[in-house]
Write an enzyme that holds these catalytic residues in place. Structure first.
Site, PDB file in Angstrom:
ATOM      1  N   HIS A 150       0.836  -1.196   0.000  1.00 47.35           N
ATOM      2  CA  HIS A 150       0.000   0.000   0.000  1.00 47.35           C
ATOM      3  C   HIS A 150       0.868   1.242   0.000  1.00 47.35           C
ATOM      4  O   HIS A 150       1.602   1.499   0.959  1.00 47.35           O
ATOM      5  CB  HIS A 150      -0.901  -0.029   1.237  1.00 47.35           C
ATOM      6  CG  HIS A 150      -1.875   1.082   1.287  1.00 47.35           C
ATOM      7  ND1 HIS A 150      -1.842   2.045   2.263  1.00 47.35           N
ATOM      8  CD2 HIS A 150      -2.914   1.398   0.490  1.00 47.35           C
ATOM      9  CE1 HIS A 150      -2.817   2.898   2.072  1.00 47.35           C
ATOM     10  NE2 HIS A 150      -3.485   2.538   1.002  1.00 47.35           N
ATOM     11  N   ASP A 208      -1.186   6.292  -5.630  1.00 46.54           N
ATOM     12  CA  ASP A 208      -2.155   7.343  -5.909  1.00 46.54           C
ATOM     13  C   ASP A 208      -1.564   8.287  -6.946  1.00 46.54           C
ATOM     14  O   ASP A 208      -0.369   8.585  -6.898  1.00 46.54           O
ATOM     15  CB  ASP A 208      -2.460   8.125  -4.623  1.00 46.54           C
ATOM     16  CG  ASP A 208      -2.889   7.207  -3.497  1.00 46.54           C
ATOM     17  OD1 ASP A 208      -4.078   6.872  -3.467  1.00 46.54           O
ATOM     18  OD2 ASP A 208      -2.045   6.825  -2.672  1.00 46.54           O
ATOM     19  N   HIS A 228      -0.656  10.756  -2.331  1.00 44.45           N
ATOM     20  CA  HIS A 228      -2.018  10.414  -1.894  1.00 44.45           C
ATOM     21  C   HIS A 228      -2.899  11.635  -1.659  1.00 44.45           C
ATOM     22  O   HIS A 228      -4.003  11.726  -2.166  1.00 44.45           O
ATOM     23  CB  HIS A 228      -1.961   9.568  -0.615  1.00 44.45           C
ATOM     24  CG  HIS A 228      -3.303   9.306  -0.020  1.00 44.45           C
ATOM     25  ND1 HIS A 228      -4.193   8.431  -0.593  1.00 44.45           N
ATOM     26  CD2 HIS A 228      -3.917   9.813   1.071  1.00 44.45           C
ATOM     27  CE1 HIS A 228      -5.306   8.403   0.135  1.00 44.45           C
ATOM     28  NE2 HIS A 228      -5.147   9.231   1.149  1.00 44.45           N
TER      29      HIS A 228
END
Length: 97
Positions: free
Chosen positions: A7, A36, A49
């Protein structure tokens, strides 16, 4: 079959969405990396992000209101420790290469 996902790279131990975090994930042999993507004022795709740079860099302001050069001048690593000082916000192209 179990898949391992990183992640934002290995964001538990490295500054999230940086090349250091992505390299660490690759070295661990993960199957997937979640990241992201945001667009800069001058139309470049960068990996970060938040809508602002406030939390993960030494800067302030919205990503979409900064040029790539302005974003790349920021330190995106030292919030995780001095060993990461100088990490940059990577571009999508840099990540893909």
């Amino acid at each position: 079959m179990t898949k391992l996902q990183a992640h934002r790279g290995v964001s538990s131990d490295y500054p999230e969405n940086t090349m250091a975090a992505f390299r660490a994930a690759a070295e661990l042999g993960v199957d997937q990396i979640e990241t992201d993507v945001r667009i800069t004022l001058d139309g470049e795709l960068v990996l970060i992000h938040d809508a602002t740079v406030d939390r993960t860099t030494n800067g302030t302001g919205k990503v979409c209101e900064k040029t790539l050069a302005e974003l790349q001048a920021l330190d995106a690593g030292s919030y995780m420790g001095e060993q990461f000082r100088g990490e940059k916000i990577p571009t999508f192209t840099e990540f893909m290469e």
